[in-house]
Scaffold this motif. Structure first.
Motif, PDB file in Angstrom:
ATOM      1  N   VAL A  57      10.254 -57.180 -18.509  1.00  0.00           N
ATOM      2  CA  VAL A  57       9.211 -56.770 -19.452  1.00  0.00           C
ATOM      3  C   VAL A  57       9.851 -56.242 -20.738  1.00  0.00           C
ATOM      4  O   VAL A  57       9.386 -56.543 -21.834  1.00  0.00           O
ATOM      5  CB  VAL A  57       8.259 -55.734 -18.821  1.00  0.00           C
ATOM      6  CG1 VAL A  57       7.303 -55.159 -19.850  1.00  0.00           C
ATOM      7  CG2 VAL A  57       7.479 -56.373 -17.668  1.00  0.00           C
ATOM      8  N   VAL A  58      10.926 -55.480 -20.605  1.00  0.00           N
ATOM      9  CA  VAL A  58      11.652 -55.009 -21.787  1.00  0.00           C
ATOM     10  C   VAL A  58      12.064 -56.205 -22.642  1.00  0.00           C
ATOM     11  O   VAL A  58      11.880 -56.205 -23.866  1.00  0.00           O
ATOM     12  CB  VAL A  58      12.893 -54.166 -21.390  1.00  0.00           C
ATOM     13  CG1 VAL A  58      13.819 -53.962 -22.576  1.00  0.00           C
ATOM     14  CG2 VAL A  58      12.469 -52.835 -20.794  1.00  0.00           C
ATOM     15  N   GLY A  59      12.593 -57.227 -22.010  1.00  0.00           N
ATOM     16  CA  GLY A  59      13.008 -58.418 -22.739  1.00  0.00           C
ATOM     17  C   GLY A  59      11.853 -59.098 -23.456  1.00  0.00           C
ATOM     18  O   GLY A  59      11.989 -59.551 -24.593  1.00  0.00           O
ATOM     19  N   ALA A  72       0.281 -59.228 -31.190  1.00  0.00           N
ATOM     20  CA  ALA A  72      -0.989 -59.897 -31.495  1.00  0.00           C
ATOM     21  C   ALA A  72      -1.971 -59.724 -30.340  1.00  0.00           C
ATOM     22  O   ALA A  72      -3.158 -59.462 -30.567  1.00  0.00           O
ATOM     23  CB  ALA A  72      -0.751 -61.378 -31.768  1.00  0.00           C
ATOM     24  N   MET A  73      -1.471 -59.844 -29.129  1.00  0.00           N
ATOM     25  CA  MET A  73      -2.326 -59.739 -27.955  1.00  0.00           C
ATOM     26  C   MET A  73      -2.952 -58.357 -27.845  1.00  0.00           C
ATOM     27  O   MET A  73      -4.075 -58.205 -27.385  1.00  0.00           O
ATOM     28  CB  MET A  73      -1.525 -60.049 -26.698  1.00  0.00           C
ATOM     29  CG  MET A  73      -2.332 -59.986 -25.423  1.00  0.00           C
ATOM     30  SD  MET A  73      -1.364 -60.347 -23.963  1.00  0.00           S
ATOM     31  CE  MET A  73      -0.425 -58.861 -23.766  1.00  0.00           C
ATOM     32  N   THR A  74      -2.244 -57.340 -28.266  1.00  0.00           N
ATOM     33  CA  THR A  74      -2.715 -55.970 -28.096  1.00  0.00           C
ATOM     34  C   THR A  74      -3.356 -55.408 -29.359  1.00  0.00           C
ATOM     35  O   THR A  74      -3.592 -54.210 -29.440  1.00  0.00           O
ATOM     36  CB  THR A  74      -1.559 -55.062 -27.652  1.00  0.00           C
ATOM     37  OG1 THR A  74      -0.527 -55.107 -28.643  1.00  0.00           O
ATOM     38  CG2 THR A  74      -1.022 -55.473 -26.305  1.00  0.00           C
ATOM     39  N   SER A  75      -3.686 -56.258 -30.330  1.00  0.00           N
ATOM     40  CA  SER A  75      -4.213 -55.766 -31.595  1.00  0.00           C
ATOM     41  C   SER A  75      -5.733 -55.731 -31.657  1.00  0.00           C
ATOM     42  O   SER A  75      -6.297 -55.500 -32.717  1.00  0.00           O
ATOM     43  CB  SER A  75      -3.667 -56.613 -32.752  1.00  0.00           C
ATOM     44  OG  SER A  75      -4.141 -57.938 -32.654  1.00  0.00           O
ATOM     45  N   GLY A  76      -6.395 -55.919 -30.545  1.00  0.00           N
ATOM     46  CA  GLY A  76      -7.856 -55.904 -30.536  1.00  0.00           C
ATOM     47  C   GLY A  76      -8.408 -54.509 -30.756  1.00  0.00           C
ATOM     48  O   GLY A  76      -7.688 -53.511 -30.720  1.00  0.00           O
ATOM     49  N   SER A  77      -9.695 -54.447 -30.976  1.00  0.00           N
ATOM     50  CA  SER A  77     -10.360 -53.173 -31.264  1.00  0.00           C
ATOM     51  C   SER A  77     -10.593 -52.350 -30.002  1.00  0.00           C
ATOM     52  O   SER A  77     -10.809 -51.146 -30.090  1.00  0.00           O
ATOM     53  CB  SER A  77     -11.702 -53.439 -31.939  1.00  0.00           C
ATOM     54  OG  SER A  77     -12.597 -54.053 -31.018  1.00  0.00           O
ATOM     55  N   TRP A 130       5.928 -50.124 -22.150  1.00  0.00           N
ATOM     56  CA  TRP A 130       5.030 -50.528 -23.238  1.00  0.00           C
ATOM     57  C   TRP A 130       4.897 -49.421 -24.288  1.00  0.00           C
ATOM     58  O   TRP A 130       4.909 -49.704 -25.479  1.00  0.00           O
ATOM     59  CB  TRP A 130       3.655 -50.893 -22.684  1.00  0.00           C
ATOM     60  CG  TRP A 130       3.591 -52.300 -22.190  1.00  0.00           C
ATOM     61  CD1 TRP A 130       4.074 -52.779 -21.013  1.00  0.00           C
ATOM     62  CD2 TRP A 130       3.013 -53.418 -22.859  1.00  0.00           C
ATOM     63  NE1 TRP A 130       3.836 -54.127 -20.910  1.00  0.00           N
ATOM     64  CE2 TRP A 130       3.179 -54.540 -22.029  1.00  0.00           C
ATOM     65  CE3 TRP A 130       2.358 -53.567 -24.070  1.00  0.00           C
ATOM     66  CZ2 TRP A 130       2.721 -55.800 -22.384  1.00  0.00           C
ATOM     67  CZ3 TRP A 130       1.896 -54.822 -24.424  1.00  0.00           C
ATOM     68  CH2 TRP A 130       2.077 -55.920 -23.594  1.00  0.00           C
ATOM     69  N   VAL A 131       4.738 -48.183 -23.855  1.00  0.00           N
ATOM     70  CA  VAL A 131       4.590 -47.093 -24.824  1.00  0.00           C
ATOM     71  C   VAL A 131       5.820 -46.999 -25.699  1.00  0.00           C
ATOM     72  O   VAL A 131       5.726 -46.913 -26.926  1.00  0.00           O
ATOM     73  CB  VAL A 131       4.297 -45.748 -24.115  1.00  0.00           C
ATOM     74  CG1 VAL A 131       4.506 -44.574 -25.051  1.00  0.00           C
ATOM     75  CG2 VAL A 131       2.882 -45.742 -23.571  1.00  0.00           C
ATOM     76  N   ARG A 132       6.976 -47.029 -25.076  1.00  0.00           N
ATOM     77  CA  ARG A 132       8.198 -46.888 -25.870  1.00  0.00           C
ATOM     78  C   ARG A 132       8.398 -48.094 -26.793  1.00  0.00           C
ATOM     79  O   ARG A 132       8.694 -47.927 -27.975  1.00  0.00           O
ATOM     80  CB  ARG A 132       9.409 -46.705 -24.982  1.00  0.00           C
ATOM     81  CG  ARG A 132      10.666 -46.501 -25.839  1.00  0.00           C
ATOM     82  CD  ARG A 132      11.835 -46.005 -25.114  1.00  0.00           C
ATOM     83  NE  ARG A 132      11.661 -44.640 -24.686  1.00  0.00           N
ATOM     84  CZ  ARG A 132      12.668 -43.896 -24.242  1.00  0.00           C
ATOM     85  NH1 ARG A 132      13.884 -44.385 -24.194  1.00  0.00           N
ATOM     86  NH2 ARG A 132      12.464 -42.679 -23.835  1.00  0.00           N
ATOM     87  N   ALA A 133       8.247 -49.298 -26.269  1.00  0.00           N
ATOM     88  CA  ALA A 133       8.552 -50.500 -27.054  1.00  0.00           C
ATOM     89  C   ALA A 133       7.465 -50.851 -28.061  1.00  0.00           C
ATOM     90  O   ALA A 133       7.764 -51.163 -29.211  1.00  0.00           O
ATOM     91  CB  ALA A 133       8.796 -51.681 -26.127  1.00  0.00           C
ATOM     92  N   VAL A 134       6.207 -50.820 -27.630  1.00  0.00           N
ATOM     93  CA  VAL A 134       5.129 -51.327 -28.470  1.00  0.00           C
ATOM     94  C   VAL A 134       4.476 -50.229 -29.310  1.00  0.00           C
ATOM     95  O   VAL A 134       4.261 -50.404 -30.507  1.00  0.00           O
ATOM     96  CB  VAL A 134       4.062 -52.055 -27.616  1.00  0.00           C
ATOM     97  CG1 VAL A 134       2.895 -52.526 -28.454  1.00  0.00           C
ATOM     98  CG2 VAL A 134       4.699 -53.227 -26.883  1.00  0.00           C
ATOM     99  N   LEU A 135       4.167 -49.110 -28.702  1.00  0.00           N
ATOM    100  CA  LEU A 135       3.461 -48.072 -29.441  1.00  0.00           C
ATOM    101  C   LEU A 135       4.391 -47.206 -30.285  1.00  0.00           C
ATOM    102  O   LEU A 135       4.096 -46.924 -31.445  1.00  0.00           O
ATOM    103  CB  LEU A 135       2.655 -47.195 -28.481  1.00  0.00           C
ATOM    104  CG  LEU A 135       1.584 -47.933 -27.673  1.00  0.00           C
ATOM    105  CD1 LEU A 135       0.876 -46.986 -26.733  1.00  0.00           C
ATOM    106  CD2 LEU A 135       0.603 -48.627 -28.595  1.00  0.00           C
ATOM    107  N   ARG A 136       5.498 -46.779 -29.691  1.00  0.00           N
ATOM    108  CA  ARG A 136       6.435 -45.924 -30.429  1.00  0.00           C
ATOM    109  C   ARG A 136       7.476 -46.718 -31.198  1.00  0.00           C
ATOM    110  O   ARG A 136       8.134 -46.177 -32.074  1.00  0.00           O
ATOM    111  CB  ARG A 136       7.125 -44.969 -29.455  1.00  0.00           C
ATOM    112  CG  ARG A 136       6.163 -43.939 -28.876  1.00  0.00           C
ATOM    113  CD  ARG A 136       6.835 -42.941 -27.940  1.00  0.00           C
ATOM    114  NE  ARG A 136       8.031 -42.392 -28.517  1.00  0.00           N
ATOM    115  CZ  ARG A 136       9.167 -42.196 -27.826  1.00  0.00           C
ATOM    116  NH1 ARG A 136       9.225 -42.479 -26.546  1.00  0.00           N
ATOM    117  NH2 ARG A 136      10.226 -41.696 -28.415  1.00  0.00           N
ATOM    118  N   ARG A 137       7.646 -47.985 -30.809  1.00  0.00           N
ATOM    119  CA  ARG A 137       8.663 -48.846 -31.420  1.00  0.00           C
ATOM    120  C   ARG A 137      10.043 -48.186 -31.370  1.00  0.00           C
ATOM    121  O   ARG A 137      10.828 -48.271 -32.309  1.00  0.00           O
ATOM    122  CB  ARG A 137       8.285 -49.238 -32.835  1.00  0.00           C
ATOM    123  CG  ARG A 137       7.029 -50.076 -32.872  1.00  0.00           C
ATOM    124  CD  ARG A 137       6.736 -50.584 -34.223  1.00  0.00           C
ATOM    125  NE  ARG A 137       5.471 -51.313 -34.184  1.00  0.00           N
ATOM    126  CZ  ARG A 137       5.125 -52.203 -35.066  1.00  0.00           C
ATOM    127  NH1 ARG A 137       5.915 -52.499 -36.051  1.00  0.00           N
ATOM    128  NH2 ARG A 137       3.974 -52.816 -34.973  1.00  0.00           N
TER     129      ARG A 137
END
Length: 166
Positions: A57-59, A72-77, A130-137
């Protein structure tokens, strides 16, 4: 949609005939395609399997060919009728069903406490990534998946994981 039609060598109306919107096209690509697939590991231990899954998942979340797709997948409202929110729900349900054998084998080996729901365990593992990679970058250092497994797994396991060197 224009780029997809051009790459496929068809008119844009052909794409819209099959997929009425960008989210519909993305949904089909993610659920039916292999871009965000993971190999379901069988390392012989729940900890090893969880670390292997989380590393994959990290990869996917940080890879040059997949990071933008995940965003893009997680950019919904998040609204109940939002197509991207529905895509995310369906995507994660599909992936959990594919990863269910990890938890079935762990239960057969007696590694999970009776009555423990694997969804919470997976949510905690994947959520940290997900929080670290996608939300916190924020960067995901080597060994992050193992660190998360070691923090989360004791709440679900019947005994401490036997091998913490995976």
């Amino acid at each position: 949609m224009e780029a997809v039609a051009q790459r496929a060598g068809v008119n844009k109306t052909t794409i819209y005939r099959w997929w009425p919107s960008k989210p519909a096209l993305l949904r089909a690509a993610l659920l039916d395609g292999a871009l965000l697939d993971v190999d379901v590991p069988d390392t012989g231990s729940l900890r090893g399997d969880l670390v292997a899954l989380a590393d994959q998942v990290v990869g996917l979340l940080t890879g040059p060919g997949t990071e933008s797709v995940v965003r893009a997948m997680t950019s919904g409202s998040g609204a109940p009728d939002d197509e991207l929110a529905l895509l995310a729900r369906d995507f994660f349900a599909d992936r959990f069903s594919r990863e269910q054998p990890v938890f079935d084998r762990a239960a057969e080996r007696g590694e999970l406490r009776p009555g423990v729901g694997p969804m919470l365990l997976l949510d905690l593992m994947a959520g940290a990534v997900w929080v670290r990679a996608v939300l916190r970058r924020a960067p995901l250092p080597a060994g992050f998946a193992a660190e998360v497994a070691d923090a989360v797994l004791p709440a679900f396991a019947t005994v401490p994981p036997p091998d913490t060197n995976v």
